[in-house]
Design a protein around this motif. Structure first.
Motif, PDB file in Angstrom:
ATOM      1  N   CYS A 141     -26.568 -33.588  -4.777  1.00 18.56           N
ATOM      2  CA  CYS A 141     -26.403 -33.076  -3.411  1.00 18.56           C
ATOM      3  C   CYS A 141     -27.470 -33.651  -2.482  1.00 18.56           C
ATOM      4  O   CYS A 141     -27.181 -33.976  -1.320  1.00 18.56           O
ATOM      5  CB  CYS A 141     -26.476 -31.557  -3.418  1.00 18.56           C
ATOM      6  N   ALA A 142     -28.688 -33.781  -2.982  1.00 19.39           N
ATOM      7  CA  ALA A 142     -29.760 -34.348  -2.163  1.00 19.39           C
ATOM      8  C   ALA A 142     -29.447 -35.790  -1.784  1.00 19.39           C
ATOM      9  O   ALA A 142     -29.652 -36.212  -0.634  1.00 19.39           O
ATOM     10  CB  ALA A 142     -31.086 -34.278  -2.913  1.00 19.39           C
ATOM     11  N   ALA A 143     -28.935 -36.565  -2.735  1.00 17.95           N
ATOM     12  CA  ALA A 143     -28.570 -37.950  -2.445  1.00 17.95           C
ATOM     13  C   ALA A 143     -27.408 -38.004  -1.459  1.00 17.95           C
ATOM     14  O   ALA A 143     -27.387 -38.840  -0.548  1.00 17.95           O
ATOM     15  CB  ALA A 143     -28.203 -38.678  -3.740  1.00 17.95           C
ATOM     16  N   ALA A 144     -26.439 -37.101  -1.618  1.00 22.10           N
ATOM     17  CA  ALA A 144     -25.292 -37.071  -0.709  1.00 22.10           C
ATOM     18  C   ALA A 144     -25.727 -36.684   0.703  1.00 22.10           C
ATOM     19  O   ALA A 144     -25.233 -37.239   1.690  1.00 22.10           O
ATOM     20  CB  ALA A 144     -24.240 -36.099  -1.231  1.00 22.10           C
ATOM     21  N   GLU A 145     -26.656 -35.747   0.811  1.00 25.95           N
ATOM     22  CA  GLU A 145     -27.154 -35.343   2.126  1.00 25.95           C
ATOM     23  C   GLU A 145     -27.904 -36.486   2.803  1.00 25.95           C
ATOM     24  O   GLU A 145     -27.802 -36.667   4.028  1.00 25.95           O
ATOM     25  CB  GLU A 145     -28.057 -34.123   1.978  1.00 25.95           C
ATOM     26  N   LEU A 146     -28.646 -37.249   2.028  1.00 21.47           N
ATOM     27  CA  LEU A 146     -29.349 -38.402   2.582  1.00 21.47           C
ATOM     28  C   LEU A 146     -28.340 -39.435   3.088  1.00 21.47           C
ATOM     29  O   LEU A 146     -28.488 -39.982   4.183  1.00 21.47           O
ATOM     30  CB  LEU A 146     -30.267 -38.995   1.515  1.00 21.47           C
ATOM     31  N   ARG A 147     -27.312 -39.692   2.301  1.00 22.08           N
ATOM     32  CA  ARG A 147     -26.266 -40.632   2.730  1.00 22.08           C
ATOM     33  C   ARG A 147     -25.635 -40.176   4.053  1.00 22.08           C
ATOM     34  O   ARG A 147     -25.416 -40.984   4.952  1.00 22.08           O
ATOM     35  CB  ARG A 147     -25.175 -40.752   1.654  1.00 22.08           C
ATOM     36  N   ALA A 148     -25.370 -38.891   4.160  1.00 20.42           N
ATOM     37  CA  ALA A 148     -24.734 -38.379   5.374  1.00 20.42           C
ATOM     38  C   ALA A 148     -25.689 -38.455   6.560  1.00 20.42           C
ATOM     39  O   ALA A 148     -25.301 -38.870   7.660  1.00 20.42           O
ATOM     40  CB  ALA A 148     -24.280 -36.942   5.151  1.00 20.42           C
ATOM     41  N   ALA A 149     -26.945 -38.064   6.357  1.00 13.37           N
ATOM     42  CA  ALA A 149     -27.923 -38.065   7.444  1.00 13.37           C
ATOM     43  C   ALA A 149     -28.174 -39.466   7.969  1.00 13.37           C
ATOM     44  O   ALA A 149     -28.413 -39.652   9.171  1.00 13.37           O
ATOM     45  CB  ALA A 149     -29.222 -37.424   6.969  1.00 13.37           C
ATOM     46  N   TRP A 150     -28.132 -40.441   7.077  1.00 13.28           N
ATOM     47  CA  TRP A 150     -28.392 -41.825   7.469  1.00 13.28           C
ATOM     48  C   TRP A 150     -27.108 -42.613   7.751  1.00 13.28           C
ATOM     49  O   TRP A 150     -27.169 -43.806   8.033  1.00 13.28           O
ATOM     50  CB  TRP A 150     -29.199 -42.531   6.382  1.00 13.28           C
ATOM     51  N   SER A 151     -25.961 -41.972   7.651  1.00 14.07           N
ATOM     52  CA  SER A 151     -24.666 -42.634   7.874  1.00 14.07           C
ATOM     53  C   SER A 151     -24.517 -43.874   6.999  1.00 14.07           C
ATOM     54  O   SER A 151     -24.072 -44.939   7.452  1.00 14.07           O
ATOM     55  CB  SER A 151     -24.509 -43.009   9.360  1.00 14.07           C
ATOM     56  N   LEU A 152     -24.893 -43.732   5.731  1.00 13.72           N
ATOM     57  CA  LEU A 152     -24.759 -44.847   4.796  1.00 13.72           C
ATOM     58  C   LEU A 152     -23.297 -45.039   4.427  1.00 13.72           C
ATOM     59  O   LEU A 152     -22.520 -44.078   4.411  1.00 13.72           O
ATOM     60  CB  LEU A 152     -25.596 -44.593   3.543  1.00 13.72           C
ATOM     61  N   PRO A 153     -22.898 -46.266   4.105  1.00  9.48           N
ATOM     62  CA  PRO A 153     -21.501 -46.509   3.750  1.00  9.48           C
ATOM     63  C   PRO A 153     -21.114 -45.817   2.452  1.00  9.48           C
ATOM     64  O   PRO A 153     -21.964 -45.512   1.616  1.00  9.48           O
ATOM     65  CB  PRO A 153     -21.451 -48.043   3.600  1.00  9.48           C
ATOM     66  N   ASP A 154     -19.843 -45.574   2.298  1.00  9.86           N
ATOM     67  CA  ASP A 154     -19.326 -44.953   1.077  1.00  9.86           C
ATOM     68  C   ASP A 154     -19.161 -46.045   0.027  1.00  9.86           C
ATOM     69  O   ASP A 154     -18.122 -46.670  -0.097  1.00  9.86           O
ATOM     70  CB  ASP A 154     -17.977 -44.276   1.355  1.00  9.86           C
ATOM     71  N   GLY A 155     -20.205 -46.255  -0.740  1.00  2.18           N
ATOM     72  CA  GLY A 155     -20.233 -47.338  -1.725  1.00  2.18           C
ATOM     73  C   GLY A 155     -21.625 -47.908  -1.783  1.00  2.18           C
ATOM     74  O   GLY A 155     -22.617 -47.183  -1.632  1.00  2.18           O
ATOM     75  N   PRO A 156     -21.779 -49.222  -2.004  1.00  2.00           N
ATOM     76  CA  PRO A 156     -23.116 -49.825  -2.014  1.00  2.00           C
ATOM     77  C   PRO A 156     -23.849 -49.568  -0.695  1.00  2.00           C
ATOM     78  O   PRO A 156     -23.262 -49.676   0.390  1.00  2.00           O
ATOM     79  CB  PRO A 156     -22.810 -51.314  -2.210  1.00  2.00           C
ATOM     80  N   VAL A 157     -25.124 -49.233  -0.783  1.00  2.00           N
ATOM     81  CA  VAL A 157     -25.867 -48.835   0.418  1.00  2.00           C
ATOM     82  C   VAL A 157     -26.354 -50.015   1.236  1.00  2.00           C
ATOM     83  O   VAL A 157     -26.866 -49.832   2.342  1.00  2.00           O
ATOM     84  CB  VAL A 157     -27.077 -47.942   0.053  1.00  2.00           C
ATOM     85  N   GLY A 158     -26.225 -51.226   0.721  1.00  2.00           N
ATOM     86  CA  GLY A 158     -26.692 -52.389   1.465  1.00  2.00           C
ATOM     87  C   GLY A 158     -28.192 -52.567   1.344  1.00  2.00           C
ATOM     88  O   GLY A 158     -28.799 -52.213   0.335  1.00  2.00           O
ATOM     89  N   HIS A 159     -28.805 -53.106   2.380  1.00  5.33           N
ATOM     90  CA  HIS A 159     -30.240 -53.431   2.394  1.00  5.33           C
ATOM     91  C   HIS A 159     -31.036 -52.130   2.467  1.00  5.33           C
ATOM     92  O   HIS A 159     -31.242 -51.564   3.534  1.00  5.33           O
ATOM     93  CB  HIS A 159     -30.542 -54.316   3.604  1.00  5.33           C
ATOM     94  N   LEU A 160     -31.531 -51.652   1.325  1.00  6.30           N
ATOM     95  CA  LEU A 160     -32.151 -50.332   1.270  1.00  6.30           C
ATOM     96  C   LEU A 160     -33.486 -50.290   2.016  1.00  6.30           C
ATOM     97  O   LEU A 160     -33.771 -49.317   2.729  1.00  6.30           O
ATOM     98  CB  LEU A 160     -32.347 -49.906  -0.184  1.00  6.30           C
TER      99      LEU A 160
END
Length: 363
Positions: A141-160
């Motif tokens: 859930c913490a990782a999912a919340e970070l993805r949502a807060a940063w609007s990361l793509p659904d899949g590979p995160v790209g240039h981290l």
């Protein structure tokens, strides 16, 4: 700042920071300055202050300008060394960790000076503090919340690394691995800072280090070096870089080097991490995992693997900020003078937006 002024505004904390930066013990500084080691200890705890003459020698001994010791400079991070996330306490010495930690404070010093001239992105780190016995679902859930807060793509995160910097986290690549340290981080002041090593043979491993430290920043506002937090940060990094829902669909049910190599290039993680993820998600059995690891170790060794990622993710935030400041006449030399640091330190921290050597043509 003259030595007389610096002596009047002396901060023992900043003397300790300068000593750590130089990698010196109390006795080594005392020998160079020609005072007793008890005197250096008294200076550092703030019980006494050095004379202007002694302070000038302290500056020479530790390689900084006298103004570096002034108490009105940026406050040292309150948690200090013990408030910093380090991987292992057994494989490193306290002096090695102290020296590495000092460089994270130097990063903050330089960023503070740069922010007098340019505006850096505001820090955006969604903190979800986890208990030592937190369930694996809480990490997901913490990782999912970070993805949502940063609007990361659904899949590979790209240039981290670029994502970390875009959200106000200071990132620096420094040669700390010679102290047995791969990476470390802390968030004790206004800006979180992540320090990554420079000797990773494969950029995929360094990306995982960055995700691991991001896990600490999100889940562990209070550091507990060497404890359960390390396992949690590892699990957070795995979920962020290799989300369960996607991995269950794409991970091979048997060891196929070609398939794992393609996933490595697509997701930016090592084959070793993908194999471990496959075992953790029970895509492959424990025995299949061990066989695959044995094959990889026998063929490529424990520290290397085939199909390395083409480029290492390099920080660019501070380098770009320095370039913007330079347009207004604020050179790296100015930044060094205002930081009371050697110019080489500033160059090491700031780096360049393009690490490739420039080709010169005679015309």
């Amino acid at each position: 700042m003259r030595a007389e002024e610096a002596a009047a505004a002396f901060s023992g904390e900043r003397l300790r920071l300068a000593r750590f930066r130089a990698g010196l013990t109390v006795r080594e500084v005392a020998d160079r300055v020609e005072v007793s080691h008890a005197a250096i200890s008294q200076y550092e705890i703030g019980r006494t202050r050095p004379t202007p003459a002694v302070l000038a020698r302290l500056a020479i001994a530790t390689g900084v300008s006298a103004g570096f010791f002034a108490f009105h400079r940026r406050p040292i991070s309150p948690g200090g060394l013990d408030g910093t996330h380090f991987r292992s306490l057994r494989s490193t010495t306290r002096q090695g960790r102290a020296s590495a930690w000092a460089w994270s404070e130097i990063v903050l010093d330089i960023a503070e000076v740069l922010e007098r001239h340019v505006r850096l992105p505001d820090p955006v780190v969604p903190v979800r503090s986890l208990a030592p016995d937190a369930a694996r679902d809480e990490l997901a859930c913490a990782a999912a919340e970070l993805r949502a807060a940063w609007s990361l793509p659904d899949g590979p995160v790209g240039h981290l690394v670029r994502q970390l910097e875009a959200h106000g986290i200071l990132v620096a690549r420094l040669p700390v691995a010679d102290k047995g340290i791969d990476a470390f981080s802390h968030a004790q002041g206004r800006r979180p800072v992540v320090v990554l090593g420079t000797d990773k043979a494969d950029a995929a491993r360094s990306r995982f280090d960055a995700a691991h430290e991001l896990g600490h920043l999100v889940c562990h506002p209070d550091a507990d070096p060497g404890g359960e937090q390390e396992h949690q940060a590892h699990a957070f990094a795995a979920e962020l870089l290799m989300p369960r829902a996607h991995m269950l669909r794409v991970l091979p049910r048997r060891f196929d080097l070609g398939a794992y190599a393609r996933l490595k290039q697509e997701w930016g993680v090592s084959i070793a991490a993908l194999l471990y993820r496959a075992r953790t998600l029970e895509v492959i059995s424990e025995s299949a995992y061990r066989r695959a690891v044995m094959i990889m170790n026998r063929t490529y060794g424990r520290r290397t693997e085939p199909y390395p990622l083409p480029t290492e993710e390099r920080p660019t935030l501070l380098a770009t900020a320095a370039e913007v400041a330079a347009r207004s006449g604020i050179t790296l030399a100015h930044i060094a003078a205002q930081s009371c640091l050697p110019l080489d330190d500033v160059r090491t921290i700031v780096g360049s937006t393009d690490p490739r050597p420039l080709v010169h043509l005679d015309i």
